[in-house]
Design an enzyme around this catalytic site. Structure first.
Site, mmCIF file in Angstrom:
data_model
loop_
_atom_site.group_PDB
_atom_site.id
_atom_site.type_symbol
_atom_site.label_atom_id
_atom_site.label_comp_id
_atom_site.label_asym_id
_atom_site.label_seq_id
_atom_site.Cartn_x
_atom_site.Cartn_y
_atom_site.Cartn_z
ATOM 1 N N ASN A 1 0.841 -1.203 0.000
ATOM 2 C CA ASN A 1 0.000 0.000 0.000
ATOM 3 C C ASN A 1 0.875 1.251 0.000
ATOM 4 O O ASN A 1 1.856 1.321 0.758
ATOM 5 C CB ASN A 1 -0.869 -0.040 1.277
ATOM 6 N N HIS B 1 -5.089 9.842 -1.738
ATOM 7 C CA HIS B 1 -5.388 11.113 -1.078
ATOM 8 C C HIS B 1 -5.216 12.174 -2.168
ATOM 9 O O HIS B 1 -4.101 12.414 -2.638
ATOM 10 C CB HIS B 1 -4.419 11.358 0.089
#
Ligand code: XIL
Length: 400
Positions: free
Chosen positions: A238, A275
């Site tokens: 990730n 994000h």
């Protein structure tokens, strides 16, 4: 195959308004969630016919589209907030997957060597189990939110011993205490970094106690330990800043995952944190789709794992909310378009919960008089336009 029509995408300068709706070309629009209005062109204030619920009032009926069992839409939650009824009911009704925003991190779960405290993480996993949801485990090996004692370890043996015990204990706990609930682990989080030099960006392994003492092999080792402990859990790498195909970190990450796969390391998937902001950049949706495709070609699953869309650059106004809706939809639509993408997650439930509020909106030395407002629900747990962007993407309706 549904086609999505954007009836209108109007942006008029200053105070402009974008109106969009999705419709199916060959079938009726999707049935409305129980007791709710059918999908329609949004007007403002959005969902004006839904009475504003107070934080503890009952939440609109559950959305079957978020619980279809095949695809998962997750949300990062905190154990404390789950004690608040309005929060808990919204999570249970609107999502079918949760992630512990902080409670499964090393500093929370093994604060002292060999001393494990699962209390708060277990509260989240129990909540998920009791509400028919699954959990992404986040995260086993990460340079951040480590207890001081791990940071202070020296020597390969000490670090390997600590890392092995940590992964084995945590993964085995969830394997045995909550069988089948924690379906995936972010085994290694954020192992790469970009150094800016005169020649542009260069990707390097991020400095961490794991890399310093074990070298790059810590990544493969971590995956092997996790796989040996729970062969049924999906194992993810990730990271952020690697969502598109462009740039040193994206290239370095893709090369690293290719090498891990080629070496037979048990990695099942790539998690893109996502994000991002409201404009179609960093990456744009087409470039994200191209990136998804090349990871899919490696035989990996892909997930959007921590999506939020900050409105700092445009403000929390009507235009900002529509851009946000569009951005969630385009990115998540690109993910769901791939058979390798079965799960996406938002990094928090409602705007006041977002980690981005810790820094707020700053530009250089200036603190801007606006808020990130990056999530799909507002302070009263009412759906924002962003929620419909997610909803439409999940239903195969991607805005043009
Ligand atoms: C963040 C949490 O949201 C904050 O509450 C905490 O203070 C710091 O960590 N990438 C990750 C997440 O993988 O674990 C981070 O979560 C956000 C960035």
């Amino acid at each position: 195959m549904k086609r999505c029509l954007v009836d209108r995408w109007m942006i008029v300068a200053l105070g402009s308004l974008a109106l969009m709706a999705c419709a199916s070309e060959d079938e009726a629009p999707p049935a409305p969630p129980n007791g709710e209005e059918p999908l329609q062109l949004l007007t403002y204030p959005y969902h004006r016919d839904e009475p504003k619920a107070s934080a503890t009032a009952s939440i609109p009926a559950e959305s079957p589209f978020f619980r279809d069992g095949e695809r998962h839409v997750g949300v990062a939650v905190s154990a404390d907030r789950l004690e608040e009824p309005g929060y808990a009911q919204t999570v249970a009704a609107q999502f079918n997957q949760v992630i512990a925003e902080n409670e499964m991190k090393w500093e929370a779960i093994e604060p002292e060597p060999g001393v494990f405290d699962f209390t708060r993480a277990d509260a989240i996993v129990s909540f998920a189990r009791d509400n028919g949801m699954q959990v992404r485990g986040h995260t086993l090996v990460w340079h951040s939110q480590l207890p001081a004692w791990v940071e202070a370890l020296t020597g390969a043996d000490a670090v390997r011993e600590a890392m092995t015990r940590h992964i084995q204990t945590v993964v085995a706990h969830y394997r045995d205490t909550f069988p089948g609930i924690v379906v995936a682990w972010d085994v290694v989080n954020e192992a790469l970094n970009v150094m800016q030099g005169q020649m542009g960006g260069m990707v390097v392994y991020r400095d961490s106690v794991f890399y310093r003492e074990l070298g790059e092999g810590f990544i493969a080792e971590a995956f092997q330990i996790a796989r040996a402990t729970d062969p049924d859990a999906l194992l993810f790498y990730n990271d952020f800043g690697v969502e598109g195909t462009l740039g040193a970190k994206s290239t370095g990450t893709y090369d690293m995952l290719s090498a891990l796969v080629a070496a037979g390391v048990p990695v099942d998937g790539m998690g893109f944190q996502m994000h991002t902001g409201p404009l179609d950049q960093g990456p744009n949706a087409d470039d994200f789709a191209a990136n998804v495709a090349r990871y899919e070609a490696l035989g990996l699953q892909v997930e959007v794992t921590e999506m939020d869309v900050t409105l700092c650059a445009v403000g929390g106004n009507v235009l900002g909310f529509e851009l946000q809706r569009y951005r969630f939809n385009r990115i998540l639509g690109a993910c769901f378009a791939s058979p390798a993408c079965r799960s996406i997650s938002l990094w928090g439930l409602a705007d006041p919960n977002s980690w981005l509020n810790d820094t707020g909106c700053v530009q250089g030395m200036l603190v801007l008089d606006t808020e990130p407002a990056p999530l799909a629900f507002d302070a009263a747990y009412q759906r924002k336009p962003a929620w419909w962007g997610v909803y439409d993407a999940l239903n195969g309706c991607t805005y043009q």
